[in-house]
Scaffold this active site. Sequence first.
Site, mmCIF file in Angstrom:
data_model
loop_
_atom_site.group_PDB
_atom_site.id
_atom_site.type_symbol
_atom_site.label_atom_id
_atom_site.label_comp_id
_atom_site.label_asym_id
_atom_site.label_seq_id
_atom_site.Cartn_x
_atom_site.Cartn_y
_atom_site.Cartn_z
ATOM 1 N N ARG A 1 0.835 -1.200 0.000
ATOM 2 C CA ARG A 1 0.000 0.000 0.000
ATOM 3 C C ARG A 1 0.869 1.248 0.000
ATOM 4 N NH1 ARG A 1 -2.823 -0.319 5.188
ATOM 5 N NH2 ARG A 1 -0.675 -0.550 5.846
ATOM 6 N N HIS B 1 12.037 -2.435 8.838
ATOM 7 C CA HIS B 1 11.353 -3.702 9.075
ATOM 8 C C HIS B 1 9.944 -3.347 9.537
ATOM 9 C CE1 HIS B 1 11.064 -7.838 11.232
ATOM 10 N NE2 HIS B 1 10.568 -7.878 10.010
ATOM 11 N N ASP B 2 8.931 -3.843 8.846
ATOM 12 C CA ASP B 2 7.564 -3.381 9.114
ATOM 13 C C ASP B 2 7.164 -3.511 10.575
ATOM 14 O OD1 ASP B 2 7.435 -6.168 8.993
ATOM 15 O OD2 ASP B 2 6.115 -6.221 7.240
ATOM 16 N N THR B 3 7.645 -4.557 11.238
ATOM 17 C CA THR B 3 7.303 -4.709 12.658
ATOM 18 C C THR B 3 7.924 -3.606 13.501
ATOM 19 O OG1 THR B 3 7.329 -7.095 12.280
ATOM 20 C CG2 THR B 3 7.176 -6.359 14.553
ATOM 21 N N GLY C 1 -3.161 -5.950 11.061
ATOM 22 C CA GLY C 1 -4.427 -6.401 10.500
ATOM 23 C C GLY C 1 -5.138 -7.438 11.340
#
Length: 464
Positions: A16, A239-241, A410
């Site tokens: 996204r 890092h997305d986390t 999510g």
Amino acid sequence: MKEAYIAVDFGGGSGRVIAASLSRNSLTLDELHRFENRQINMGGHIYWDFLSLFEEMKTGLRKGVEKGYKLLSVGIDTWGVDFGLIDRHGNLLGNPVCYRDPSLQGGLQRYFETEDPDAHYAQSGIQQMDINSLYRLVDMRKSAPELLEVAAHLLFMPDLFSYFLTGVACNEYTIASTSELIDVKTRSWNRELIARVGLPEHLFGRIVMPGEVRGKLTDDIKQEIGIDYDVNVIAVGSHDTASAVHSVCGTYESDGTVFLSSGTWSLLGAVISNPVLTPQARLAGFTNEGATGGKIRFLQNITGLWILQRLMALWKAAGMRTDYDYLLSEAEKSDYSEVIDVDDQVFTTAREMEKTIRNYCRSHNLPEPETQGDIVKCVLLSLATRYKRGVEDLGSMLGRKVERIQVIGGGSRNKLLNRLTSQLTGVPVEAGAVEATAIGNVMLQAQAAGQCVTMAEINEIVCI
């Protein structure tokens, strides 16, 4: 013209591009573009379609411009461990291999035929898994030495996207930490290890910390997206986390709250100041990954909603219902009570997930789930059971009782999974922001621009 920070968030299944506007105590998130992240099976390997992903990112940036936003900066986050190689002319040496590639299996076992796992963990602090960059690179010395010989830079996925936006090669700390090649104490490359395993030292470049400027959009990119002004690309928690945790960071050491980042992977852990490097932590599967502010995310990597995502993809292809509300409603009705080991290797690379679950149940003398609801209930109950073990291990390692679980990402919308997790752990479960990754990404961009923004200061989040 509206001003906006641009968060580019690549997940394992989709990506996204989001425009974020800050106004007083309000944060507005405008999803400009969403796209599929496909895994391409070719020639016996599984690749990421980097070229397509890069084009989708540019499409999102262009949509933001066409919508009237002035881009303040861009921040990119992705999953961990995967990388691309760049030659000295700036060319990409092949599409990046996906961490679910079956050829990666066995690398860890081969490596530790001659290495002490406890001594290695005391330096890296990273959970030892086949998918980690270290083992893939060691295997590449034999399987593809010519690539390592001609490569000038090793860039992890967010580094790679940033490179082709800016022309600047650098490695962001939180994403580099997932490679198992960082010295967890110094937060820098473990040069002794890199030399010992025979990897070219020049591949591992300058490490930037979250909040630093990576570079500016090149003139070519600016022309493509339709702007004539400079835009910084910021090293967020790449890092997305790390970005997701940054959005709620600061409560774990003080009040016993732990985070559960729930998505394709589940990451259960706490932000701490110093790594935990004991053999007990290693054997319990804990990893000490980089966090924003130079801190540590002490966590377990747990197979997350990947199993359910694969099931839904197969059911959709078969023309069956796959909307979340329906599946959770059917699972609520189910009396199925058996659990599978969600971390079993058979589920990591399974393409026919329903068949794999049924085969697993038969081989373990468990009754097979009969309906869609039974299968979903089996997956969610199994995840909650795994979370229970993780919470117990985390409390033991940190020497304090876990008081609260905050679910972000999510999976925070999965009320049934949250309820099962609370019932099995005996710990309150709170659903945090679904958009935690994008929020943390934006907060770091804002902080880099001199805006000191925390979640405590944001009273309202509006998604449009």
